[in-house]
Design an enzyme around this catalytic site. Structure first.
Site, PDB file in Angstrom:
ATOM      1  N   GLY A   1      -7.567  -5.064   6.577  1.00 23.54           N
ATOM      2  CA  GLY A   1      -6.991  -4.137   7.557  1.00 23.54           C
ATOM      3  C   GLY A   1      -7.778  -4.047   8.856  1.00 23.54           C
TER       4      GLY A   1
ATOM      5  N   GLU B   1      -9.656  -0.631  -2.088  1.00 23.86           N
ATOM      6  CA  GLU B   1      -9.336   0.764  -1.728  1.00 23.86           C
ATOM      7  C   GLU B   1      -9.376   1.657  -2.959  1.00 23.86           C
ATOM      8  OE1 GLU B   1      -5.682  -0.095   0.334  1.00 23.86           O
ATOM      9  OE2 GLU B   1      -6.821  -1.050   1.937  1.00 23.86           O
TER      10      GLU B   1
ATOM     11  N   LYS C   1       0.853  -1.206   0.000  1.00 26.81           N
ATOM     12  CA  LYS C   1       0.000   0.000   0.000  1.00 26.81           C
ATOM     13  C   LYS C   1       0.887   1.255   0.000  1.00 26.81           C
ATOM     14  CE  LYS C   1      -3.504  -2.676   2.328  1.00 26.81           C
ATOM     15  NZ  LYS C   1      -4.833  -2.661   2.886  1.00 26.81           N
TER      16      LYS C   1
HETATM   17  C1  PEP Z   1      -4.961  -5.913   1.252  1.00 20.64           C
HETATM   18  O1  PEP Z   1      -4.897  -4.710   1.347  1.00 20.64           O
HETATM   19  O2  PEP Z   1      -4.920  -6.448   0.138  1.00 20.64           O
HETATM   20  C2  PEP Z   1      -5.044  -6.699   2.485  1.00 20.64           C
HETATM   21  C3  PEP Z   1      -5.399  -7.947   2.412  1.00 20.64           C
HETATM   22  O3  PEP Z   1      -4.753  -6.033   3.653  1.00 20.64           O
HETATM   23  P1  PEP Z   1      -4.640  -6.692   5.126  1.00 20.64           P
HETATM   24  O4  PEP Z   1      -3.834  -7.944   4.985  1.00 20.64           O
HETATM   25  O5  PEP Z   1      -3.920  -5.648   5.930  1.00 20.64           O
HETATM   26  O6  PEP Z   1      -6.013  -6.952   5.584  1.00 20.64           O
END
Ligand code: PEP
Length: 250
Positions: free
Chosen positions: A172, A97, A12
């Site tokens: 997240g 996102e 990210k």
């Molecule tokens: C992602 O953003 O693709 C994701 C799976 O994030 P997290 O592992 O932090 O939930």
């Protein structure tokens, strides 16, 4: 074609020149000969740095996004051909996102997947439902709609993509889909791919959403879960290495 699992780190909007070098250094020191395919997706501005750091290693380079245009007057965009020139093997498309904050539609995501494929980059097509959609019983409908836009545009080339099922409520949040919940959706996606190509068995369907060292083994043991897309846990070398190690027990 590969039956090996695929673990992809999505960094990210995190990182720095010094921090990236330290993280990759720690990963390369601990990775040995992984039992799965591995990739990391840094912010675009660090792709050249990572290309150099990862040269000759077991970790492939991925991008977090790709333009839906081939080139020209699209300020701020990065084309698939440009990514390919930097050694990018995978590109995440349609992360929730981006769907949420950049108003990316199913059609945009499909265009991105098509251009990535044309440039020799494997798109990692993200699909997933929100908590409200799940509560309303719409999970299968939503993920099938999202994937069908891609299948419609790329046709049988769907056998060349990677799919990531990422329930939005699990990203997240520390809230993970149970292995059974995830497997049920993966089976739906597999059936949808099977209707488009006879090579559906080789399409890797990753799970993403708070996957970590503790839950990875059980999730990866599901028959239609072929790897993971990892956010938070990919930023800490010991955690990411433990998820890679979980592939060895499959
Ligand atoms: C992602 O953003 O693709 C994701 C799976 O994030 P997290 O592992 O932090 O939930």
């Amino acid at each position: 074609m590969s039956n090996r699992k695929l673990i992809v780190g999505n960094w990210k909007m995190n990182g720095s020149l010094a921090g990236n070098a330290a993280l990759i250094g720690d990963l390369l020191a601990g990775i040995g000969q992984p039992a799965c395919d591995v990739a990391v997706c840094p912010p675009a501005v660090y792709l050249a740095q990572l290309q150099a750091l990862l040269a000759g290693s077991a970790i492939a380079l991925g991008a977090q996004n790709v333009s839906m245009h081939e080139g020209g007057a699209y300020t701020g965009d990065v084309s698939a051909a440009m990514l390919r020139e930097l050694g990018v093997r995978y590109a995440i498309v349609g992360h929730s996102e981006r769907r949420q904050y950049q108003a990316e539609s199913d059609v945009h995501v499909a265009l991105k997947a098509k251009l990535a494929l044309a440039a020799g980059i494997t798109p990692i097509v993200c699909v997933g439902e929100t908590a409200q959609e799940r509560q309303a019983g719409l999970t299968d409908f939503i993920v099938k709609r999202q994937l069908s836009a891609v299948i419609h545009l790329v046709g049988p080339c769907v056998s060349e993509i990677v799919v990531a099922y990422e329930p939005v409520w699990a990203i997240g949040t520390g809230q993970t889909a149970t292995p059974e919940q995830a497997q049920a959706v993966h089976a739906v996606l597999r059936a949808q791919i099977r209707a488009a190509t006879e090579h559906a068995a080789r399409v890797r369907i990753l799970y993403g959403g708070s996957m970590n060292a503790d839950n990875a083994v059980q999730l990866l043991a599901q028959p239609d879960i072929n790897g993971g897309l990892i956010g938070g846990a990919s930023l800490k070398a010991p955690d990411f290495l433990k998820i890679l190690a979980a592939c060895a027990s499959q």
